[in-house]
Every structure is written in C-alpha cells, then in structure tokens.
Write a protein that holds these residues in place. Structure first.
Motif, PDB file in Angstrom:
ATOM      1  N   ASP A 149     -50.791  -6.088   8.330  1.00  0.00           N
ATOM      2  CA  ASP A 149     -50.785  -4.613   8.271  1.00  0.00           C
ATOM      3  C   ASP A 149     -50.563  -3.949   9.629  1.00  0.00           C
ATOM      4  O   ASP A 149     -49.639  -2.956   9.389  1.00  0.00           O
ATOM      5  CB  ASP A 149     -52.278  -4.326   8.002  1.00  0.00           C
ATOM      6  CG  ASP A 149     -52.823  -4.924   6.626  1.00  0.00           C
ATOM      7  OD1 ASP A 149     -51.973  -5.103   5.694  1.00  0.00           O
ATOM      8  OD2 ASP A 149     -53.955  -4.784   6.296  1.00  0.00           O
ATOM      9  N   VAL A 150     -50.555  -4.577  10.596  1.00  0.00           N
ATOM     10  CA  VAL A 150     -50.119  -4.126  11.885  1.00  0.00           C
ATOM     11  C   VAL A 150     -48.655  -4.184  11.903  1.00  0.00           C
ATOM     12  O   VAL A 150     -47.827  -3.295  12.316  1.00  0.00           O
ATOM     13  CB  VAL A 150     -50.907  -4.877  13.157  1.00  0.00           C
ATOM     14  CG1 VAL A 150     -50.236  -4.575  14.182  1.00  0.00           C
ATOM     15  CG2 VAL A 150     -52.429  -4.689  13.249  1.00  0.00           C
ATOM     16  N   ILE A 151     -48.136  -5.277  11.652  1.00  0.00           N
ATOM     17  CA  ILE A 151     -46.509  -5.346  11.865  1.00  0.00           C
ATOM     18  C   ILE A 151     -46.002  -4.154  10.620  1.00  0.00           C
ATOM     19  O   ILE A 151     -44.781  -3.677  10.936  1.00  0.00           O
ATOM     20  CB  ILE A 151     -46.209  -6.914  11.089  1.00  0.00           C
ATOM     21  CG1 ILE A 151     -46.526  -7.750  12.326  1.00  0.00           C
ATOM     22  CG2 ILE A 151     -44.638  -6.855  10.972  1.00  0.00           C
ATOM     23  CD1 ILE A 151     -46.282  -9.166  11.947  1.00  0.00           C
ATOM     24  N   GLN A 152     -46.490  -4.193   9.597  1.00  0.00           N
ATOM     25  CA  GLN A 152     -46.034  -2.991   8.660  1.00  0.00           C
ATOM     26  C   GLN A 152     -46.129  -1.593   9.318  1.00  0.00           C
ATOM     27  O   GLN A 152     -45.047  -0.868   9.219  1.00  0.00           O
ATOM     28  CB  GLN A 152     -46.796  -3.022   7.226  1.00  0.00           C
ATOM     29  CG  GLN A 152     -46.448  -4.320   6.567  1.00  0.00           C
ATOM     30  CD  GLN A 152     -47.251  -4.453   5.377  1.00  0.00           C
ATOM     31  OE1 GLN A 152     -48.406  -3.810   5.148  1.00  0.00           O
ATOM     32  NE2 GLN A 152     -46.499  -5.068   4.131  1.00  0.00           N
ATOM     33  N   ILE A 153     -47.218  -1.249  10.244  1.00  0.00           N
ATOM     34  CA  ILE A 153     -47.147   0.113  10.642  1.00  0.00           C
ATOM     35  C   ILE A 153     -45.993   0.034  11.716  1.00  0.00           C
ATOM     36  O   ILE A 153     -45.497   1.072  11.760  1.00  0.00           O
ATOM     37  CB  ILE A 153     -48.549   0.049  11.274  1.00  0.00           C
ATOM     38  CG1 ILE A 153     -49.813   0.170  10.527  1.00  0.00           C
ATOM     39  CG2 ILE A 153     -48.573   1.321  12.373  1.00  0.00           C
ATOM     40  CD1 ILE A 153     -51.118   0.199  11.084  1.00  0.00           C
ATOM     41  N   VAL A 154     -45.887  -1.009  12.509  1.00  0.00           N
ATOM     42  CA  VAL A 154     -44.856  -1.017  13.394  1.00  0.00           C
ATOM     43  C   VAL A 154     -43.527  -0.663  12.880  1.00  0.00           C
ATOM     44  O   VAL A 154     -42.586  -0.114  13.289  1.00  0.00           O
ATOM     45  CB  VAL A 154     -44.768  -2.387  14.125  1.00  0.00           C
ATOM     46  CG1 VAL A 154     -43.683  -2.385  15.221  1.00  0.00           C
ATOM     47  CG2 VAL A 154     -46.173  -2.519  15.378  1.00  0.00           C
ATOM     48  N   LYS A 155     -43.089  -1.368  11.610  1.00  0.00           N
ATOM     49  CA  LYS A 155     -41.825  -1.466  11.065  1.00  0.00           C
ATOM     50  C   LYS A 155     -41.716   0.143  10.542  1.00  0.00           C
ATOM     51  O   LYS A 155     -40.799   0.663  10.508  1.00  0.00           O
ATOM     52  CB  LYS A 155     -41.707  -2.123  10.088  1.00  0.00           C
ATOM     53  CG  LYS A 155     -41.477  -3.636  10.462  1.00  0.00           C
ATOM     54  CD  LYS A 155     -41.285  -4.761   9.202  1.00  0.00           C
ATOM     55  CE  LYS A 155     -41.093  -6.242  10.073  1.00  0.00           C
ATOM     56  NZ  LYS A 155     -40.796  -7.056   8.814  1.00  0.00           N
ATOM     57  N   GLN A 156     -42.868   0.671  10.180  1.00  0.00           N
ATOM     58  CA  GLN A 156     -42.667   2.190   9.717  1.00  0.00           C
ATOM     59  C   GLN A 156     -42.573   3.017  10.617  1.00  0.00           C
ATOM     60  O   GLN A 156     -41.725   4.127  10.508  1.00  0.00           O
ATOM     61  CB  GLN A 156     -44.095   2.650   9.042  1.00  0.00           C
ATOM     62  CG  GLN A 156     -44.295   1.951   7.797  1.00  0.00           C
ATOM     63  CD  GLN A 156     -45.766   2.260   7.341  1.00  0.00           C
ATOM     64  OE1 GLN A 156     -46.482   2.923   7.737  1.00  0.00           O
ATOM     65  NE2 GLN A 156     -46.045   1.732   6.089  1.00  0.00           N
ATOM     66  N   ALA A 157     -42.954   2.796  11.923  1.00  0.00           N
ATOM     67  CA  ALA A 157     -42.951   3.395  13.200  1.00  0.00           C
ATOM     68  C   ALA A 157     -41.437   3.230  13.561  1.00  0.00           C
ATOM     69  O   ALA A 157     -40.784   4.487  14.339  1.00  0.00           O
ATOM     70  CB  ALA A 157     -43.750   3.055  14.398  1.00  0.00           C
ATOM     71  N   TRP A 158     -40.548   2.222  13.537  1.00  0.00           N
ATOM     72  CA  TRP A 158     -39.178   2.380  13.919  1.00  0.00           C
ATOM     73  C   TRP A 158     -38.426   2.610  12.710  1.00  0.00           C
ATOM     74  O   TRP A 158     -37.182   2.415  12.903  1.00  0.00           O
ATOM     75  CB  TRP A 158     -38.885   0.988  14.550  1.00  0.00           C
ATOM     76  CG  TRP A 158     -38.914  -0.210  13.800  1.00  0.00           C
ATOM     77  CD1 TRP A 158     -38.433  -0.588  12.428  1.00  0.00           C
ATOM     78  CD2 TRP A 158     -39.526  -1.590  14.506  1.00  0.00           C
ATOM     79  NE1 TRP A 158     -38.462  -1.704  12.357  1.00  0.00           N
ATOM     80  CE2 TRP A 158     -38.997  -2.581  13.502  1.00  0.00           C
ATOM     81  CE3 TRP A 158     -39.767  -2.019  15.542  1.00  0.00           C
ATOM     82  CZ2 TRP A 158     -39.211  -3.787  13.528  1.00  0.00           C
ATOM     83  CZ3 TRP A 158     -40.150  -3.320  15.755  1.00  0.00           C
ATOM     84  CH2 TRP A 158     -39.926  -4.231  14.612  1.00  0.00           C
ATOM     85  N   SER A 159     -38.530   3.342  11.742  1.00  0.00           N
ATOM     86  CA  SER A 159     -37.756   3.699  10.565  1.00  0.00           C
ATOM     87  C   SER A 159     -36.641   4.651  11.249  1.00  0.00           C
ATOM     88  O   SER A 159     -36.737   5.176  12.258  1.00  0.00           O
ATOM     89  CB  SER A 159     -38.655   4.649   9.634  1.00  0.00           C
ATOM     90  OG  SER A 159     -37.825   5.027   8.522  1.00  0.00           O
ATOM     91  N   GLU A 160     -35.491   4.426  10.443  1.00  0.00           N
ATOM     92  CA  GLU A 160     -34.312   5.022  10.890  1.00  0.00           C
ATOM     93  C   GLU A 160     -34.396   6.690  10.631  1.00  0.00           C
ATOM     94  O   GLU A 160     -33.980   7.127  11.527  1.00  0.00           O
ATOM     95  CB  GLU A 160     -32.948   4.517  10.030  1.00  0.00           C
ATOM     96  CG  GLU A 160     -31.683   4.892  10.565  1.00  0.00           C
ATOM     97  CD  GLU A 160     -31.241   4.442  11.640  1.00  0.00           C
ATOM     98  OE1 GLU A 160     -30.393   5.375  12.249  1.00  0.00           O
ATOM     99  OE2 GLU A 160     -31.555   3.775  12.254  1.00  0.00           O
ATOM    100  N   GLU A 161     -35.134   6.940   9.679  1.00  0.00           N
ATOM    101  CA  GLU A 161     -35.258   8.195   9.406  1.00  0.00           C
ATOM    102  C   GLU A 161     -36.608   8.828  10.233  1.00  0.00           C
ATOM    103  O   GLU A 161     -37.727   8.540   9.805  1.00  0.00           O
ATOM    104  CB  GLU A 161     -35.519   8.528   7.695  1.00  0.00           C
ATOM    105  CG  GLU A 161     -34.176   8.056   7.175  1.00  0.00           C
ATOM    106  CD  GLU A 161     -32.819   9.147   7.310  1.00  0.00           C
ATOM    107  OE1 GLU A 161     -33.172   9.801   7.658  1.00  0.00           O
ATOM    108  OE2 GLU A 161     -31.918   8.413   7.424  1.00  0.00           O
ATOM    109  N   PRO A 162     -36.489   9.795  10.842  1.00  0.00           N
ATOM    110  CA  PRO A 162     -37.503  10.533  11.908  1.00  0.00           C
ATOM    111  C   PRO A 162     -38.675  10.881  10.870  1.00  0.00           C
ATOM    112  O   PRO A 162     -39.852  10.513  11.426  1.00  0.00           O
ATOM    113  CB  PRO A 162     -36.893  11.481  12.616  1.00  0.00           C
ATOM    114  CG  PRO A 162     -35.541  11.143  12.741  1.00  0.00           C
ATOM    115  CD  PRO A 162     -34.901  10.453  11.337  1.00  0.00           C
TER     116      PRO A 162
END
Length: 261
Positions: A188-201
């Motif tokens: 769940d934490v890794i998924q949050i991090v991946k959302q946070a570095w999304s290409e689209e702001p």
C-alpha cells in the motif's frame, strides 16, 4: 513575514535572514542529528520499518501544513529535511524560491545529481522550476520516500550516470523512475509512492490525500518511535559489549593502538 508565522512540530523554525558582505543567508533552528540524507547514510543507526514510517509521516505532516497555508516548498529533498535530537523529522528551506525571486538572486545551474528530486515538468521549464508547484513538491516527496524505504540514494538501483537519469526523466517514454520492493515496505505504501511520482501532475495525490492513506495503513496509530529508539539503544549496547569482549580477549590491542598515534 508569512514564513516567520509558520509553527509546526515537523517544520524547522525559520528565524530570519541576513545579508553581509554580499552573502545572503537564511537563519533556521539547529537540528543535532543533521539532515535526513546524513541519517540514512549513517550505518550505525538501525532503521526498521516502524522508524522509517515515522520519518515519512513526519515529512507528510510538515508538507501538509505548508500546503494548507499556501506555501510551495520548491526545493524539497532529503538534505532539506533535518532530524532533531528526538529523531523527529522537520522540513527546512521552505519558501526559499520565493525569497530568491524577491531578492532577484540567480542561482547557479544545478548539477544533474541535485535534480533527482525535481519533477519532469519542472525539468522542462526553468521559469516554473524557479517558482515550484504543489504537485512538484509531491513528486519530490516520492523520491525522498524511495530513499527512506530502500535506504539508498535516489535512482541508485538504475546504475546510470546522473545526467542520463535526468535526461530520461525529462524526456519519456519510457518512464524512468526508481524501483521499490515489497520486501522493503508494505505494498500500500509503495502504491502511494508510485502515485506521487506520476508523470501527470494532476494525477498525483495531495499531501492531504497521502496523509489520510498513510494514516489508514498505520491503522490510525502514531508510530511508536520510542520503541524503535529502545531497540537501537539495545543494539548499541550489544555492539559495545562485543567491543569490550574483543579488547578483553586481546589486552594488547589498546597498547598497540596507543603506540600508533
């Protein structure tokens, strides 16, 4: 000044500015354990997941407070997060871009390795980079989260020169991001991090969203940093006992060391 009114447990206190002999500086509170970057690279400090999640939660709380008050950090990175004597993380250098712009100070061009925390859209737009944005701060948080989770430098697992990494982040495809393992943190934490570095702001969560998600993962409990510190002290004690045992078994070691100095 707005920055002087900022008061939060996870913000390093802004005390003021000075300008002397052409040197412009910001005065902030001293934190005895140095930066988060220093802490992560200190092999004597053992960091279990509870300790890591506590540091991340401190960072999230500090950034949530800033954003709620309309302050863009603009330069967020692990060396701009400091740790006090109680192992509480505090965000520092916030609002620095506004100060530089107000004083018409032009910063030197940054080295590629200093841009690891900079979002793709800011890498492509220098004037935007000088101001910063709220979504860009969220991207910076995601890279710090990778450092904390894997306890390693940003993007180090890619084994590429910094200039090449920044070039790939700036001009996708393919998307260039660090890699994280479920062995190092909850999925769940890794998924949050991946959302946070999304290409689209606009696809990145806000710090308010991140705080809510992170809180639910930790089941609403404030991570017990005291337990982690007690475990660390136990380890230090054990290491000291080993050292004493080695010296006792080899009584000449101290004499040899003294004669070498």
């Amino acid at each position: 000044m707005k920055l002087r009114d900022m008061r939060h447990e996870n913000l390093n206190l802004f005390l003021g500015l000075f300008y002397d002999s052409g040197i412009f500086g910001v005065v902030t509170e001293h934190c005895s354990r140095g930066s988060l970057e220093d802490l992560l690279s200190n092999e004597d400090v053992r960091l279990d997941w509870m300790f890591k999640s506590s540091l991340l939660m401190d960072l999230i709380r500090g950034m949530k407070y800033l954003h709620n008050r309309g302050i863009i950090h603009g330069r967020l990175k692990s060396r701009n997060c400091v740790v006090d004597g109680r192992f509480v993380l505090k965000v520092t250098d916030y609002g620095f871009n506004e100060l530089l712009n107000a004083q018409s100070i032009i910063m030197e061009e940054e080295k590629p390795e200093d841009l690891f925390w900079t979002s793709p859209e800011l890498l492509r737009n220098l004037s935007l980079r000088r101001r910063g944005t709220f979504p860009a701060d969220v991207y910076s948080f995601s890279i710090i989260a990778q450092e904390v989770i894997s306890r390693s430098a940003p993007f180090c697992m890619l084994d590429m020169p910094p200039k090449e990494i920044i070039g790939k982040v700036k001009e996708p495809p393919p998307l260039c991001r660090p890699s994280l393992s479920v062995d190092e943190a909850p999925l769940d934490v890794i998924q949050i991090v991946k959302q946070a570095w999304s290409e689209e702001p606009d696809r990145r969560p806000t710090f308010h969203d991140i705080f809510k998600q992170f809180k639910s993962i930790t089941k609403g409990k404030k991570t017990n940093i005291i337990d982690s510190m007690l475990r660390m002290l136990e380890q230090y004690s054990s290491n000291l006992e080993d050292l004493i045992r080695e010296r006792t078994e080899d009584p000449g070691a101290e004499d040899r060391q003294a004669s070498q100095t």
